[in-house]
Design a protein around this motif. Structure first.
Motif, PDB file in Angstrom:
ATOM      1  N   VAL A  48      -9.287  -6.379   0.509  1.00  0.00           N
ATOM      2  CA  VAL A  48      -8.526  -6.405   1.756  1.00  0.00           C
ATOM      3  C   VAL A  48      -7.712  -5.115   1.909  1.00  0.00           C
ATOM      4  CG1 VAL A  48      -6.609  -7.549   2.955  1.00  0.00           C
ATOM      5  CG2 VAL A  48      -8.452  -8.913   1.973  1.00  0.00           C
ATOM      6  N   ALA A  49      -7.128  -4.648   0.815  1.00  0.00           N
ATOM      7  CA  ALA A  49      -6.359  -3.404   0.856  1.00  0.00           C
ATOM      8  C   ALA A  49      -7.246  -2.242   1.305  1.00  0.00           C
ATOM      9  CB  ALA A  49      -5.751  -3.104  -0.509  1.00  0.00           C
ATOM     10  N   GLY A  50      -8.477  -2.215   0.830  1.00  0.00           N
ATOM     11  CA  GLY A  50      -9.410  -1.170   1.246  1.00  0.00           C
ATOM     12  C   GLY A  50      -9.733  -1.248   2.731  1.00  0.00           C
ATOM     13  N   LEU A  51      -9.899  -2.461   3.233  1.00  0.00           N
ATOM     14  CA  LEU A  51     -10.184  -2.646   4.659  1.00  0.00           C
ATOM     15  C   LEU A  51      -8.993  -2.226   5.511  1.00  0.00           C
ATOM     16  CD1 LEU A  51     -11.996  -6.104   4.470  1.00  0.00           C
ATOM     17  CD2 LEU A  51     -13.044  -3.871   4.891  1.00  0.00           C
ATOM     18  N   ILE A  52      -7.795  -2.604   5.093  1.00  0.00           N
ATOM     19  CA  ILE A  52      -6.587  -2.200   5.823  1.00  0.00           C
ATOM     20  C   ILE A  52      -6.449  -0.679   5.785  1.00  0.00           C
ATOM     21  CG2 ILE A  52      -4.067  -2.283   5.833  1.00  0.00           C
ATOM     22  CD1 ILE A  52      -4.305  -5.170   4.774  1.00  0.00           C
ATOM     23  N   GLY A  53      -6.738  -0.083   4.646  1.00  0.00           N
ATOM     24  CA  GLY A  53      -6.641   1.359   4.497  1.00  0.00           C
ATOM     25  C   GLY A  53      -7.523   2.112   5.478  1.00  0.00           C
ATOM     26  N   ARG A  54      -8.688   1.552   5.790  1.00  0.00           N
ATOM     27  CA  ARG A  54      -9.596   2.200   6.740  1.00  0.00           C
ATOM     28  C   ARG A  54      -9.122   2.083   8.182  1.00  0.00           C
ATOM     29  NH1 ARG A  54     -14.606  -0.739   4.816  1.00  0.00           N
ATOM     30  NH2 ARG A  54     -14.207  -0.542   2.609  1.00  0.00           N
ATOM     31  N   LEU A  55      -8.199   1.155   8.449  1.00  0.00           N
ATOM     32  CA  LEU A  55      -7.725   0.935   9.820  1.00  0.00           C
ATOM     33  C   LEU A  55      -6.564   1.843  10.217  1.00  0.00           C
ATOM     34  CD1 LEU A  55      -7.768  -2.965   9.954  1.00  0.00           C
ATOM     35  CD2 LEU A  55      -9.360  -1.387  11.053  1.00  0.00           C
ATOM     36  N   LEU A 103       0.849  -1.181   0.000  1.00  0.00           N
ATOM     37  CA  LEU A 103       0.000   0.000   0.000  1.00  0.00           C
ATOM     38  C   LEU A 103       0.885   1.232   0.000  1.00  0.00           C
ATOM     39  CD1 LEU A 103      -2.628  -0.997   2.726  1.00  0.00           C
ATOM     40  CD2 LEU A 103      -2.730  -1.376   0.269  1.00  0.00           C
ATOM     41  N   LYS A 104       0.763   2.051  -1.036  1.00  0.00           N
ATOM     42  CA  LYS A 104       1.486   3.320  -1.107  1.00  0.00           C
ATOM     43  C   LYS A 104       0.600   4.362  -0.431  1.00  0.00           C
ATOM     44  CE  LYS A 104       3.486   6.529  -4.459  1.00  0.00           C
ATOM     45  NZ  LYS A 104       3.632   6.804  -5.908  1.00  0.00           N
ATOM     46  N   CYS A 105       1.087   4.915   0.678  1.00  0.00           N
ATOM     47  CA  CYS A 105       0.290   5.832   1.489  1.00  0.00           C
ATOM     48  C   CYS A 105       0.921   7.215   1.554  1.00  0.00           C
ATOM     49  CB  CYS A 105       0.160   5.285   2.904  1.00  0.00           C
ATOM     50  SG  CYS A 105      -0.668   3.697   2.981  1.00  0.00           S
ATOM     51  N   VAL A 106       0.059   8.223   1.666  1.00  0.00           N
ATOM     52  CA  VAL A 106       0.526   9.601   1.811  1.00  0.00           C
ATOM     53  C   VAL A 106       0.922   9.796   3.280  1.00  0.00           C
ATOM     54  CG1 VAL A 106      -0.054  12.037   1.585  1.00  0.00           C
ATOM     55  CG2 VAL A 106      -1.022  10.371  -0.016  1.00  0.00           C
ATOM     56  N   LYS A 107       2.219  10.019   3.501  1.00  0.00           N
ATOM     57  CA  LYS A 107       2.762  10.175   4.856  1.00  0.00           C
ATOM     58  C   LYS A 107       2.660  11.618   5.338  1.00  0.00           C
ATOM     59  CE  LYS A 107       6.983   9.144   7.421  1.00  0.00           C
ATOM     60  NZ  LYS A 107       8.339   8.600   7.317  1.00  0.00           N
ATOM     61  N   THR A 137       4.948   6.730   1.737  1.00  0.00           N
ATOM     62  CA  THR A 137       5.594   5.606   2.388  1.00  0.00           C
ATOM     63  C   THR A 137       4.921   4.339   1.874  1.00  0.00           C
ATOM     64  OG1 THR A 137       6.291   4.688   4.515  1.00  0.00           O
ATOM     65  CG2 THR A 137       4.069   5.545   4.409  1.00  0.00           C
ATOM     66  N   MET A 138       5.611   3.209   1.916  1.00  0.00           N
ATOM     67  CA  MET A 138       5.070   1.959   1.415  1.00  0.00           C
ATOM     68  C   MET A 138       4.892   0.990   2.584  1.00  0.00           C
ATOM     69  SD  MET A 138       4.183   0.720  -1.600  1.00  0.00           S
ATOM     70  CE  MET A 138       5.177   1.241  -2.971  1.00  0.00           C
ATOM     71  N   LEU A 139       3.671   0.507   2.752  1.00  0.00           N
ATOM     72  CA  LEU A 139       3.389  -0.532   3.741  1.00  0.00           C
ATOM     73  C   LEU A 139       3.362  -1.863   2.993  1.00  0.00           C
ATOM     74  CD1 LEU A 139       0.418   1.143   5.662  1.00  0.00           C
ATOM     75  CD2 LEU A 139       2.838   1.164   6.275  1.00  0.00           C
ATOM     76  N   THR A 140       4.150  -2.835   3.426  1.00  0.00           N
ATOM     77  CA  THR A 140       4.253  -4.112   2.733  1.00  0.00           C
ATOM     78  C   THR A 140       3.761  -5.241   3.625  1.00  0.00           C
ATOM     79  OG1 THR A 140       6.148  -3.317   1.468  1.00  0.00           O
ATOM     80  CG2 THR A 140       5.823  -5.696   1.539  1.00  0.00           C
ATOM     81  N   PHE A 141       2.876  -6.063   3.079  1.00  0.00           N
ATOM     82  CA  PHE A 141       2.361  -7.238   3.768  1.00  0.00           C
ATOM     83  C   PHE A 141       2.828  -8.461   2.973  1.00  0.00           C
ATOM     84  CE2 PHE A 141      -0.349  -3.667   4.631  1.00  0.00           C
ATOM     85  CZ  PHE A 141      -0.512  -3.720   6.000  1.00  0.00           C
ATOM     86  N   SER A 142       3.825  -9.148   3.495  1.00  0.00           N
ATOM     87  CA  SER A 142       4.420 -10.294   2.818  1.00  0.00           C
ATOM     88  C   SER A 142       3.651 -11.572   3.139  1.00  0.00           C
ATOM     89  CB  SER A 142       5.873 -10.459   3.262  1.00  0.00           C
ATOM     90  OG  SER A 142       6.597  -9.290   3.006  1.00  0.00           O
ATOM     91  N   HIS A 143       4.056 -12.634   2.484  1.00  0.00           N
ATOM     92  CA  HIS A 143       3.518 -13.989   2.728  1.00  0.00           C
ATOM     93  C   HIS A 143       2.028 -14.091   2.419  1.00  0.00           C
ATOM     94  CE1 HIS A 143       7.393 -14.830   4.466  1.00  0.00           C
ATOM     95  NE2 HIS A 143       7.229 -13.830   5.321  1.00  0.00           N
ATOM     96  N   VAL A 144       1.586 -13.413   1.365  1.00  0.00           N
ATOM     97  CA  VAL A 144       0.206 -13.521   0.901  1.00  0.00           C
ATOM     98  C   VAL A 144       0.117 -14.752  -0.005  1.00  0.00           C
ATOM     99  CG1 VAL A 144      -1.590 -12.388  -0.471  1.00  0.00           C
ATOM    100  CG2 VAL A 144      -0.113 -11.027   1.021  1.00  0.00           C
ATOM    101  N   ASN A 145      -0.969 -15.480   0.090  1.00  0.00           N
ATOM    102  CA  ASN A 145      -1.175 -16.647  -0.756  1.00  0.00           C
ATOM    103  C   ASN A 145      -1.215 -16.201  -2.224  1.00  0.00           C
ATOM    104  OD1 ASN A 145      -2.171 -18.837  -2.196  1.00  0.00           O
ATOM    105  ND2 ASN A 145      -3.688 -19.380  -0.657  1.00  0.00           N
TER     106      ASN A 145
END
Length: 74
Positions: A48-55, A14-18, A29-37
């Motif tokens: 899922v990216a949208g849900l994480i973005g809201r958190l 996720l590329k986010c505005v810091k 900034t880049m948030l990286t979630f590894s080990h995705v199936n």
């Protein structure tokens, strides 16, 4: 020569505005979630990216799926 994929990996980024510079340009900034199936559908990953973005507090500017695999001879 025939080849196949092995050791598939996948990550959600996720590329986010810091914040912003003094001149008003966005700083990212880049948030990286590894080990995705790797078999997860693109639509599901985007949801899922949208849900994480809201958190989190930062605004999500871009969603990136990064797939990688080794190629070996068959």
């Amino acid at each position: 020569m025939e080849a196949k994929k092995e050791d598939k990996t996948c990550a959600l980024k996720l590329k986010c505005v810091k914040g912003q510079t003094e001149s008003g340009r966005d700083v990212y900034t880049m948030l990286t979630f590894s080990h995705v199936n790797p078999e997860v559908a693109d639509g599901d990953m985007f949801e899922v990216a949208g849900l994480i973005g809201r958190l989190q507090e930062m605004t999500v500017a871009d969603v990136v799926r990064a797939d990688s695999a080794s190629l070996v001879a068959e």
